[in-house]
Write a protein that holds these residues in place. Structure first.
Motif, PDB file in Angstrom:
ATOM      1  N   ILE A 182       0.829  -1.203   0.000  1.00  7.56           N
ATOM      2  CA  ILE A 182       0.000   0.000   0.000  1.00  7.56           C
ATOM      3  C   ILE A 182       0.862   1.250   0.000  1.00  7.56           C
ATOM      4  CG2 ILE A 182      -1.691   1.326   1.322  1.00  7.56           C
ATOM      5  CD1 ILE A 182      -2.819  -1.323   2.354  1.00  7.56           C
ATOM      6  N   THR A 183       1.870   1.281   0.878  1.00  6.86           N
ATOM      7  CA  THR A 183       2.595   2.539   1.132  1.00  6.86           C
ATOM      8  C   THR A 183       3.917   2.665   0.390  1.00  6.86           C
ATOM      9  OG1 THR A 183       3.716   1.577   3.071  1.00  6.86           O
ATOM     10  CG2 THR A 183       1.597   2.684   3.442  1.00  6.86           C
ATOM     11  N   GLY A 184       4.467   1.562  -0.159  1.00  6.06           N
ATOM     12  CA  GLY A 184       5.781   1.643  -0.809  1.00  6.06           C
ATOM     13  C   GLY A 184       5.814   2.665  -1.925  1.00  6.06           C
ATOM     14  N   TYR A 185       4.817   2.658  -2.787  1.00  3.73           N
ATOM     15  CA  TYR A 185       4.734   3.613  -3.897  1.00  3.73           C
ATOM     16  C   TYR A 185       4.664   5.040  -3.368  1.00  3.73           C
ATOM     17  CZ  TYR A 185       2.843   5.663  -8.236  1.00  3.73           C
ATOM     18  OH  TYR A 185       2.627   6.435  -9.354  1.00  3.73           O
ATOM     19  N   LEU A 186       3.844   5.256  -2.329  1.00  4.35           N
ATOM     20  CA  LEU A 186       3.680   6.597  -1.765  1.00  4.35           C
ATOM     21  C   LEU A 186       4.979   7.093  -1.130  1.00  4.35           C
ATOM     22  CD1 LEU A 186       0.181   6.128  -0.074  1.00  4.35           C
ATOM     23  CD2 LEU A 186       0.674   7.241  -2.256  1.00  4.35           C
ATOM     24  N   VAL A 187       5.676   6.200  -0.432  1.00  4.93           N
ATOM     25  CA  VAL A 187       6.931   6.598   0.223  1.00  4.93           C
ATOM     26  C   VAL A 187       7.959   7.022  -0.822  1.00  4.93           C
ATOM     27  CG1 VAL A 187       8.889   5.740   1.561  1.00  4.93           C
ATOM     28  CG2 VAL A 187       6.573   5.208   2.307  1.00  4.93           C
ATOM     29  N   VAL A 188       8.100   6.246  -1.888  1.00  8.00           N
ATOM     30  CA  VAL A 188       9.100   6.557  -2.913  1.00  8.00           C
ATOM     31  C   VAL A 188       8.787   7.889  -3.590  1.00  8.00           C
ATOM     32  CG1 VAL A 188      10.052   5.817  -5.121  1.00  8.00           C
ATOM     33  CG2 VAL A 188       9.727   4.164  -3.305  1.00  8.00           C
ATOM     34  N   THR A 189       7.525   8.102  -3.957  1.00  5.60           N
ATOM     35  CA  THR A 189       7.182   9.358  -4.617  1.00  5.60           C
ATOM     36  C   THR A 189       7.378  10.546  -3.681  1.00  5.60           C
ATOM     37  OG1 THR A 189       4.847   8.972  -4.046  1.00  5.60           O
ATOM     38  CG2 THR A 189       5.574   8.324  -6.256  1.00  5.60           C
ATOM     39  N   ALA A 190       7.080  10.354  -2.395  1.00  2.69           N
ATOM     40  CA  ALA A 190       7.276  11.458  -1.449  1.00  2.69           C
ATOM     41  C   ALA A 190       8.746  11.809  -1.299  1.00  2.69           C
ATOM     42  CB  ALA A 190       6.682  11.092  -0.085  1.00  2.69           C
ATOM     43  N   VAL A 191       9.609  10.803  -1.316  1.00  4.41           N
ATOM     44  CA  VAL A 191      11.039  11.027  -1.069  1.00  4.41           C
ATOM     45  C   VAL A 191      11.736  11.627  -2.284  1.00  4.41           C
ATOM     46  CG1 VAL A 191      13.231   9.837  -0.664  1.00  4.41           C
ATOM     47  CG2 VAL A 191      11.233   9.266   0.720  1.00  4.41           C
ATOM     48  N   LEU A 192      11.357  11.201  -3.491  1.00  6.09           N
ATOM     49  CA  LEU A 192      12.154  11.527  -4.673  1.00  6.09           C
ATOM     50  C   LEU A 192      11.671  12.731  -5.474  1.00  6.09           C
ATOM     51  CD1 LEU A 192      12.954   7.973  -6.109  1.00  6.09           C
ATOM     52  CD2 LEU A 192      14.399   9.448  -4.725  1.00  6.09           C
ATOM     53  N   VAL A 193      10.460  13.224  -5.220  1.00  8.81           N
ATOM     54  CA  VAL A 193       9.958  14.292  -6.086  1.00  8.81           C
ATOM     55  C   VAL A 193      10.811  15.557  -5.999  1.00  8.81           C
ATOM     56  CG1 VAL A 193       7.557  13.587  -6.337  1.00  8.81           C
ATOM     57  CG2 VAL A 193       8.253  14.828  -4.304  1.00  8.81           C
ATOM     58  N   VAL A 194      11.351  15.875  -4.829  1.00 10.80           N
ATOM     59  CA  VAL A 194      12.176  17.082  -4.723  1.00 10.80           C
ATOM     60  C   VAL A 194      13.464  16.918  -5.524  1.00 10.80           C
ATOM     61  CG1 VAL A 194      13.385  18.629  -3.171  1.00 10.80           C
ATOM     62  CG2 VAL A 194      11.216  17.650  -2.475  1.00 10.80           C
ATOM     63  N   SER A 195      14.090  15.759  -5.402  1.00  6.83           N
ATOM     64  CA  SER A 195      15.327  15.521  -6.144  1.00  6.83           C
ATOM     65  C   SER A 195      15.100  15.601  -7.646  1.00  6.83           C
ATOM     66  CB  SER A 195      15.901  14.149  -5.783  1.00  6.83           C
ATOM     67  OG  SER A 195      16.214  14.080  -4.409  1.00  6.83           O
ATOM     68  N   PHE A 196      14.023  14.977  -8.121  1.00  3.98           N
ATOM     69  CA  PHE A 196      13.749  15.006  -9.556  1.00  3.98           C
ATOM     70  C   PHE A 196      13.313  16.392 -10.009  1.00  3.98           C
ATOM     71  CE2 PHE A 196      12.861  10.232  -9.252  1.00  3.98           C
ATOM     72  CZ  PHE A 196      14.135   9.926  -9.669  1.00  3.98           C
ATOM     73  N   GLY A 197      12.641  17.136  -9.155  1.00  3.55           N
ATOM     74  CA  GLY A 197      12.313  18.516  -9.499  1.00  3.55           C
ATOM     75  C   GLY A 197      13.561  19.362  -9.629  1.00  3.55           C
ATOM     76  N   ARG A 198      14.508  19.179  -8.723  1.00  3.85           N
ATOM     77  CA  ARG A 198      15.774  19.912  -8.785  1.00  3.85           C
ATOM     78  C   ARG A 198      16.558  19.530 -10.041  1.00  3.85           C
ATOM     79  NH1 ARG A 198      18.723  23.764  -8.881  1.00  3.85           N
ATOM     80  NH2 ARG A 198      20.675  23.908  -7.740  1.00  3.85           N
ATOM     81  N   MET A 199      16.578  18.235 -10.356  1.00  3.28           N
ATOM     82  CA  MET A 199      17.279  17.795 -11.567  1.00  3.28           C
ATOM     83  C   MET A 199      16.597  18.342 -12.820  1.00  3.28           C
ATOM     84  SD  MET A 199      18.104  13.878 -10.387  1.00  3.28           S
ATOM     85  CE  MET A 199      18.910  13.395 -11.915  1.00  3.28           C
ATOM     86  N   GLY A 200      15.274  18.509 -12.761  1.00  2.00           N
ATOM     87  CA  GLY A 200      14.581  19.129 -13.879  1.00  2.00           C
ATOM     88  C   GLY A 200      15.009  20.570 -14.087  1.00  2.00           C
ATOM     89  N   ASP A 201      15.209  21.307 -12.997  1.00  2.00           N
ATOM     90  CA  ASP A 201      15.720  22.682 -13.105  1.00  2.00           C
ATOM     91  C   ASP A 201      17.113  22.712 -13.726  1.00  2.00           C
ATOM     92  OD1 ASP A 201      13.454  23.766 -11.964  1.00  2.00           O
ATOM     93  OD2 ASP A 201      14.286  23.854  -9.942  1.00  2.00           O
TER      94      ASP A 201
END
Length: 769
Positions: free
Chosen positions: A76-95
């Motif tokens: 249930i929570t594995g997908y949610l945990v990964v997306t919560a942890v990595l979105v900032v890093s991927f947003g920064r890499m997008g910049d």
């Protein structure tokens, strides 16, 4: 020859990209593609909740066995945990590397892991672990999609239409979490692998479409990756979320695991690591998590409100599933195997409310700002939670549906303006990381809500469930020893049974006990009536506590939303409009245009105000810049409104640049109250300018030239590039723009050693400048 061919292909590629972005429909291509990406990512965040019983049966696991509880929770929570942890890093890499590039990669990664999920061949614990790992990989792709979609939309849309666009995207994302429930209920009973396969054709189409049609039009800011920030943030957040996941499981003689030393260590250690992360981010030169963004009131208040509303919304989803699957539907004649599908169907009014209110509130927030709609939405949501708390457990569906519709409307009123307010408050070169930070708060809220709401309901069950279960079993002829054994069952197991639509009595009593009971009693115990009726009373007590928390969260979110202030759109550091001084960031490239400065001692080219039909600029045209307010602008009659004092009359600069050529600068004026900006005017643009950029000598169309519209504060409000024929279409301009004039005598840049013929000419459709 090879190098020339490669250069030719690259030029053709740039021309094709320019033609796409210059088209009048490009922004809607961006919105439709990014909305598809967010929709598929959020659908997969919830699609397993309803489908879990069929998935566990498919891989041969009993989810109610104590050792399998962790597998259930991590699915249930594995997908949610990964997306919560990595979105900032991927947003920064997008910049840093390009938001569209990261987004495209996210679509591809998501699709690959969707295929791997559907081809699971293992059974038992090994099969469950495979699903968990593949869900983590799918979450990586989902994080890449969610981290950059809002920033791509913000880059493509002008501020006056951004709220509607972000609203549609946000509503699609939130509605996707409820649509996933319906899809899971429809597909899992047919074939549990279809729960994952359904994403594959959409992912393949989205990947191909995004690679072909999306192009980076935003600001890239080259920087070094903040490794220490990434590591400390990931470790800290994973530890906290994992501690919450294990905290709701039983520990020894306790109903939950909050006293488990491992859970305490994870929670405390995670918080300490996040504090270290905050310190690291204030010391490094290029931080992943821009702490300075929290100085923006609209950003801070919007994210706090988003976190609290996410906790309330996520908890509501779990409560409704338990309420419908485990209690209401069985009591109204639905078999336990049918309840997953019908639970999703009966929750549709909630999704309808989102879909109706979200786009409307986003459109209105473009005009009036986010505060009234976001605040009002949270108050409506709080009121709906009050009404849900007043409902009996065995409710009338019409009343229940009306309250769900009201809750969806409240959440929709909040979501669109709040996200638009957050994204509008961000500097252009930090939209990726800022959007990722916002998504982190939103996704973390879902995991936090699981811990909070499960804990509140378990506490409510723990007080009365054991006695109710024991006395109910004994009344049906079950021996007291067996009844006491079942009454000692941890409440969280009963909660999971309701979540999965299971009747645990048949499994837990076993054939040895049931075979010795009268047939009528055995049929009642294992049928649709006994278990749902038995837990209704204890469940109602936990339900009241959960709804009270949701009401408090929504009210605090309403206060935070109100504190964001009035309508706010970030304006970057001003430059002098109309300058061809090459220290001006607008003439050095898009990366510099948002954070540069103007050297005051260099010459600036004045911007003319006569219409295009005049063919020449006024002999003494005004300079649109910070000093304009101190002098009456020449070239305008004295009875006309002043450009900097009347919002209906504004000046813009149209700046055309190309490698090896001097920049050409044009003035653009809007009329006041529908009146022209000068005596001689061109036709109004209706928010668009189309034309051709040509080189002077030899006279030829110029592909790859960059056209930027800059307002009087120096903000780049629109940008495009010419195609292979030198043509362009610049969208997102004011709809009453009606004068375009060439600024005379451009200043030669210090490094320009070309001939006098190295000039650019702009030809607008039907007009010549």
């Amino acid at each position: 020859m090879t190098a020339r061919s490669a250069g030719s292909r690259a030029a053709r590629g740039r021309a094709r990209d320019a033609a796409d972005t210059a088209g009048p429909h490009y922004e809607w291509v961006v919105l439709s593609n990014t909305t598809l990406g967010v929709l598929i990512a959020t659908i997969n965040a919830s699609i397993m909740l309803i489908a879990l019983p069929d998935i566990f049966r498919g891989i041969g696991i009993d989810p109610l066995q104590p050792g399998n509880t962790s597998l259930l929770l991590w699915l249930i929570t594995g997908y949610l945990v990964v997306t919560a942890v990595l979105v900032v890093s991927f947003g920064r890499m997008g910049d840093m590397y390009g938001r569209v590039r990261m987004y495209n990669a996210g679509f591809a990664v998501f699709t690959v892991f969707s295929v791997l999920l559907s081809v699971t061949w293992m059974h038992g614990t090994a099969g469950a672990l495979w699903l968990i790992l593949m869900r983590v990989g799918q979450g990586v792709g989902g994080a890449m999609l969610m981290a950059n979609s809002n920033a791509i939309i913000t880059d493509a849309f002008p501020a006056d239409r951004r709220g509607l666009a972000l609203g549609l995207n946000q509503v699609a994302g939130i509605a996707g979490s409820f649509m996933g429930l319906v899809l899971g209920g429809l597909l899992a009973p047919v074939e549990w692998r279809m729960v994952f396969l359904v994403s594959v054709p959409i992912g393949v189409f989205g990947t191909f479409w995004s690679y072909r049609k999306l192009h980076d039009t935003g600001i890239r800011r080259p920087a070094r990756l903040d490794w220490w920030g990434n590591v400390t943030f990931a470790v800290g957040l994973v530890a906290v979320l994992a501690g919450i996941t294990y905290g709701i499981q039983p520990y020894r003689g306790h109903t939950m695991g909050w006293t488990n030393p491992w859970v305490l260590s994870a929670l405390i250690g995670g918080v300490v690591m996040l504090v270290i992360f905050g310190i690291v981010e204030t010391r490094v030169g290029e931080p992943m998590f821009r702490m300075s963004l929290f100085r923006i009131r609209a950003f801070t208040a919007g994210n706090l409100a988003s976190l609290l509303s996410g906790i309330g919304r996520g908890g509501l989803m779990f409560i409704l599933i338990i309420w419908l699957q485990g209690i209401w539907l069985p009591r109204h004649g639905y078999g336990f195997t049918e309840t997953p599908l019908w639970a999703g169907v009966y929750m549709l009014p909630l999704t309808v409310g989102f879909l109706v209110a979200g786009p409307i509130s986003g459109w209105l927030s473009d005009r009036f700002g986010a505060r009234p709609f976001a605040t009002g939405g949270m108050l409506v949501a709080a009121g709906s939670f009050v009404l849900l708390a007043l409902l009996p457990v065995d409710f009338h569906y019409g009343t229940f549906a009306a309250i769900l519709l009201l809750n969806g409307i409240g959440m929709g009123l909040f979501a669109s303006p709040n996200r638009a307010g957050i994204m509008n408050s961000l500097p252009a070169d930090q939209r990726g990381v800022g959007g990722g930070m916002s998504t982190t708060f939103q996704n973390s809220a879902l995991v936090l809500s699981i811990g909070v709401f499960f804990s509140l309901i378990v506490l409510g069950l723990a007080g009365t469930l054991p006695h109710a279960l024991s006395s109910g079993l004994v009344a049906q002829g079950v021996p007291a020893s067996d009844a006491d054994r079942l009454s000692a069952l941890p409440p969280v197991s009963v909660l999971f049974a309701s979540l999965l639509g299971y009747n645990p009595v048949q499994t837990l009593l076993g054939p040895n006990v049931l075979d010795h009971l009268p047939a009528s009693h055995a049929a009642y115990l294992t049928g649709r009536g006994f278990f749902p009726t038995l837990i209704s009373g204890p469940f109602a007590k936990g339900l009241d506590a959960a709804f009270m928390f949701a009401i408090a969260a929504c009210l605090v979110a309403a206060v935070a939303s109100w504190l964001r202030g009035g309508k706010y759109v970030h304006t970057d550091k001003p430059t002098t409009v109309g300058t061809t001084d090459y220290s001006c960031p607008a003439l050095r490239g898009p990366e510099a245009a948002h954070h540069g400065s103007v050297t005051p001692d260099r010459a600036a080219v004045p911007v003319g105000t006569h219409g295009l039909a005049s063919g020449v600029a006024h002999s003494t045209p005004p300079t649109v810049g910070p000093d304009t307010a101190r002098a009456s602008p020449p070239g305008l009659r004295e009875d006309r409104p002043h450009p900097t004092r009347d919002s209906a009359l504004k000046a813009y600069a149209l700046i055309v640049t190309a490698d090896g050529y001097r920049a050409a600068t044009y003035s653009m004026m809007t009329g006041g109250n529908g009146q022209p900006a000068a005596a001689e005017t061109a036709s109004r643009t209706n928010g668009q300018i189309a034309g051709t950029v040509r080189a002077a000598s030899p006279d030829r169309p110029l592909p790859g030239a960059v056209i930027r519209a800059v307002d009087a504060t120096g903000r780049v409000v629109a940008r495009t590039t010419t195609d292979r024929d030198g043509r362009f279409r610049l969208t997102g301009l004011p709809r009453r723009l009606n004068a375009v004039t060439r600024a005379p005598s451009p200043t030669t840049p210090p490094d320009d050693h070309g001939s006098d013929d190295a000039t650019l000419h702009l030809t607008l459709d039907g007009m010549r400048s």
